[in-house]
Design a protein around this motif. Structure first.
Motif, short mmCIF file in Angstrom:
data_model
loop_
_atom_site.label_atom_id
_atom_site.label_comp_id
_atom_site.label_asym_id
_atom_site.label_seq_id
_atom_site.Cartn_x
_atom_site.Cartn_y
_atom_site.Cartn_z
N LYS A 1 14.72 -10.17 -5.55
CA LYS A 1 15.79 -9.26 -5.97
C LYS A 1 16.06 -9.31 -7.46
CE LYS A 1 19.58 -12.45 -5.03
NZ LYS A 1 20.74 -12.73 -4.21
N ASN A 2 15.57 -10.36 -8.13
CA ASN A 2 15.81 -10.53 -9.57
C ASN A 2 14.63 -10.11 -10.44
OD1 ASN A 2 18.31 -11.61 -8.96
ND2 ASN A 2 17.58 -13.73 -8.98
N ILE A 3 13.63 -9.43 -9.88
CA ILE A 3 12.48 -9.08 -10.70
C ILE A 3 12.91 -8.20 -11.88
CG2 ILE A 3 10.78 -9.32 -8.84
CD1 ILE A 3 10.64 -6.18 -8.86
N LYS A 4 12.31 -8.52 -13.02
CA LYS A 4 12.52 -7.73 -14.23
C LYS A 4 11.15 -7.51 -14.82
CE LYS A 4 17.24 -8.84 -15.01
NZ LYS A 4 18.05 -9.98 -15.01
N ASN A 5 11.01 -7.59 -16.11
CA ASN A 5 9.72 -7.40 -16.74
C ASN A 5 8.76 -8.52 -16.33
OD1 ASN A 5 10.75 -5.17 -18.01
ND2 ASN A 5 11.26 -6.27 -19.87
N GLY A 6 7.64 -8.10 -15.75
CA GLY A 6 6.64 -9.06 -15.33
C GLY A 6 5.41 -8.97 -16.22
N LYS A 7 4.42 -9.77 -15.89
CA LYS A 7 3.16 -9.76 -16.63
C LYS A 7 2.07 -9.17 -15.75
CE LYS A 7 -0.17 -12.45 -19.09
NZ LYS A 7 -0.74 -13.72 -19.45
N ILE B 1 1.05 -7.90 -10.63
CA ILE B 1 2.10 -8.25 -11.59
C ILE B 1 2.73 -9.57 -11.16
CG2 ILE B 1 4.28 -7.54 -12.66
CD1 ILE B 1 3.55 -4.63 -11.96
N LYS B 2 2.86 -10.48 -12.10
CA LYS B 2 3.50 -11.78 -11.85
C LYS B 2 4.89 -11.76 -12.46
CE LYS B 2 0.96 -15.48 -11.59
NZ LYS B 2 1.14 -16.03 -10.27
N PHE B 3 5.86 -12.21 -11.70
CA PHE B 3 7.26 -12.24 -12.13
C PHE B 3 7.73 -13.68 -12.23
CE2 PHE B 3 6.70 -8.21 -9.87
CZ PHE B 3 7.17 -7.31 -10.81
N ASP B 4 8.40 -13.99 -13.33
CA ASP B 4 8.93 -15.33 -13.56
C ASP B 4 10.33 -15.43 -12.93
OD1 ASP B 4 9.31 -17.89 -14.42
OD2 ASP B 4 9.68 -17.37 -16.52
N THR B 5 10.34 -15.49 -11.61
CA THR B 5 11.58 -15.60 -10.85
C THR B 5 11.27 -16.22 -9.50
OG1 THR B 5 13.50 -14.40 -9.98
CG2 THR B 5 11.39 -13.28 -9.86
N PHE C 1 0.86 -1.18 0.00
CA PHE C 1 0.00 0.00 0.00
C PHE C 1 0.90 1.23 0.00
CE2 PHE C 1 -1.96 -3.56 2.03
CZ PHE C 1 -3.20 -3.63 1.42
N SER C 2 0.82 2.02 -1.07
CA SER C 2 1.74 3.14 -1.20
C SER C 2 1.08 4.30 -1.92
CB SER C 2 3.01 2.66 -1.93
OG SER C 2 4.04 3.59 -1.79
N HIS C 3 1.89 5.08 -2.61
CA HIS C 3 1.46 6.36 -3.18
C HIS C 3 1.81 6.46 -4.66
CE1 HIS C 3 1.21 7.76 1.03
NE2 HIS C 3 2.26 7.01 1.18
N ASP C 4 1.06 7.31 -5.38
CA ASP C 4 1.45 7.70 -6.71
C ASP C 4 2.47 8.81 -6.53
OD1 ASP C 4 1.03 7.03 -9.34
OD2 ASP C 4 -0.31 8.70 -9.70
N HIS C 5 3.36 9.04 -7.29
CA HIS C 5 3.74 8.66 -8.63
C HIS C 5 4.55 7.39 -8.66
CE1 HIS C 5 2.23 12.42 -10.29
NE2 HIS C 5 2.77 13.01 -9.26
N GLY C 6 5.07 7.02 -7.54
CA GLY C 6 5.89 5.83 -7.48
C GLY C 6 5.20 4.60 -8.02
N ASN D 1 4.45 0.72 -14.75
CA ASN D 1 4.81 0.92 -16.15
C ASN D 1 6.21 0.39 -16.45
OD1 ASN D 1 2.40 2.03 -17.10
ND2 ASN D 1 2.94 4.02 -16.29
N LYS D 2 7.07 0.37 -15.47
CA LYS D 2 8.43 -0.14 -15.65
C LYS D 2 8.46 -1.66 -15.62
CE LYS D 2 12.20 1.86 -13.85
NZ LYS D 2 13.08 2.38 -12.77
N PHE D 3 7.68 -2.27 -14.71
CA PHE D 3 7.77 -3.71 -14.50
C PHE D 3 6.58 -4.51 -15.04
CE2 PHE D 3 10.69 -2.03 -11.34
CZ PHE D 3 11.78 -2.87 -11.49
N GLY D 4 5.45 -3.85 -15.31
CA GLY D 4 4.28 -4.55 -15.81
C GLY D 4 4.24 -4.62 -17.33
N SER D 5 3.27 -5.34 -17.85
CA SER D 5 3.15 -5.52 -19.29
C SER D 5 2.08 -4.62 -19.91
CB SER D 5 2.83 -6.98 -19.62
OG SER D 5 1.65 -7.39 -18.96
#
Length: 162
Positions: A145-151, A137-141, A108-113, A119-123
């Motif tokens: 610490k290794n999260i990258k582009n998720g779905k 967002i689901k991450f294939d990891t 639970f957090s705030h915008d703009h973050g 937008n950086k990690f989701g599809s």
């Protein structure tokens, strides 16, 4: 696989003069939206392994309502001072520091973050995550610490249920 749900705090009140931003409470609409969206989510997802909230009153109150709805013990709701920041840097650090024993988390957090993060990690690209909006967002990891582009697997906004 790791699954992250990010919730922008519900609608807050600006009617109190002289209080710090961190202390702003939820409006009645925000409280109602938090119950609405958390109940929608309860029917769609399993209870996340860990609940983490910004220390700001409005985010914490939103997290408490979701915790209540999911029957998640309030004593286990983690509070993070670093999430009370409006850039995605602290959100990224928080997510990447999650214990790998947790397969799912809700923050639970705030915008703009939040908008920057999804937008950086989701599809799916989103112009703006509204108050009490939830993005999954689901991450294939196996390691946070290794999260990258998720779905992006879920987008829920209060306006869709009114």
């Amino acid at each position: 696989m790791k699954t992250l749900y990010i919730v922008r705090h519900a609608k807050s009140s600006w009617k109190y003069e002289g209080i710090k931003d961190i202390d702003r409470p939820l409006k009645k609409r925000g409280i109602n939206d938090a119950y609405l969206v958390s109940n929608v989510l309860l029917k769609k997802i399993a209870t996340p392994d860990v609940f983490i909230s910004s220390c700001a009153n409005r985010a914490l109150h939103t997290g408490m309502i979701f915790s209540y709805t999911f029957n998640y013990p309030l004593a286990n709701l983690k509070i993070s001072k670093s999430l009370y920041n409006f850039s995605d840097g602290y959100l990224i650090k928080t997510v990447k520091a999650l214990d790998d024993g947790f397969d799912s988390a809700i923050i639970f957090s705030h915008d703009h973050g939040i908008s920057d993060f999804v937008n950086k990690f989701g599809s799916i690209q989103l112009d703006h995550v509204p108050t009490c909006g939830v993005i999954g967002i689901k991450f294939d990891t196996n390691h946070w610490k290794n999260i990258k582009n998720g779905k992006t697997i879920l987008t829920e906004f209060p306006k869709n249920y009114k």
